[in-house]
Design a protein around this motif. Structure first.
Motif, short mmCIF file in Angstrom:
data_model
loop_
_atom_site.label_atom_id
_atom_site.label_comp_id
_atom_site.label_asym_id
_atom_site.label_seq_id
_atom_site.Cartn_x
_atom_site.Cartn_y
_atom_site.Cartn_z
N SER A 56 -12.82 16.20 -19.78
CA SER A 56 -11.55 15.50 -19.95
C SER A 56 -11.46 14.27 -19.05
N HIS A 93 -2.69 16.39 -23.56
CA HIS A 93 -3.99 16.67 -24.18
C HIS A 93 -3.86 17.83 -25.16
N MET A 125 -11.30 18.45 -25.29
CA MET A 125 -9.93 17.98 -25.15
C MET A 125 -9.81 16.59 -25.73
N HIS A 182 -1.84 20.83 -23.61
CA HIS A 182 -1.57 20.98 -22.19
C HIS A 182 -1.29 19.61 -21.59
N MET A 221 -2.33 17.23 -18.73
CA MET A 221 -3.45 17.07 -17.81
C MET A 221 -2.92 16.33 -16.59
CU LIG Z 1 -7.03 17.98 -20.71
#
Ligand SMILES: [Cu+2]
Length: 154
Positions: free
Chosen positions: A11, A81, A92, A114, A116
């Motif tokens: 990510s 994400h 991701m 989610h 990040m």
């Molecule tokens: Cu992420």
């Protein structure tokens, strides 16, 4: 845990390529106030690894509302994400919005969306609370306290 760390590392690359894109999405102006945030928490990781934020958003209104921007004084960079499964692998991708359906909920939860959270601005550890600002397409802003939890938290 190993898989988590691997995808978090991936990510970082995606994050760097897309810095700032969320800022381009200005909320539209409508009457505010139909979305509430519940069960907000952060899965903290050691060694300045990016943390993941989770929250359940509930919309009591008659119209769908999009989460369009996320930010925090505690982190230098916050992004939305989505974890995408591709057979046995996961990656991701950054998304620009997530929709909370009318009279429904959106679970930003492990395995799906989610937040990040990167570049902690001060020392953060399990047991702390960090505030994250969630901005919506109806003009609403929710300043939401997130409980910081250890890596083992599911
Ligand atoms: Cu992420």
């Amino acid at each position: 845990m190993t898989n988590n760390l691997k995808s978090l590392t991936v990510s970082l690359g995606c994050a760097l390529g897309m810095l700032g894109s969320l800022a381009a999405f200005a909320p539209a102006a409508y009457a505010a106030g139909t979305v509430t945030a519940q069960n907000a928490w952060v899965r903290w990781l050691p060694n300045d690894l990016p943390a993941a934020g989770y929250v359940t958003l509930k919309n009591d209104g008659d119209q769908p509302v999009d989460l369009v921007s996320v930010s925090s004084d505690a982190y230098g960079m916050v992004m939305l994400h989505q974890t995408v499964s591709n057979g046995s692998t996961q990656k991701m991708v950054m998304v620009h919005k997530a929709t909370v359906p009318a009279h429904g909920t959106l679970a930003i939860a492990p395995g799906g969306y989610h937040l990040m959270l990167e570049k902690a601005q001060h020392k953060i550890a399990p047991g702390d609370t960090v505030n994250v600002k969630l901005q919506f397409s109806d003009g609403e802003t929710l300043n939401t306290p997130f409980a910081v939890k250890p890596p083992s938290q599911q």
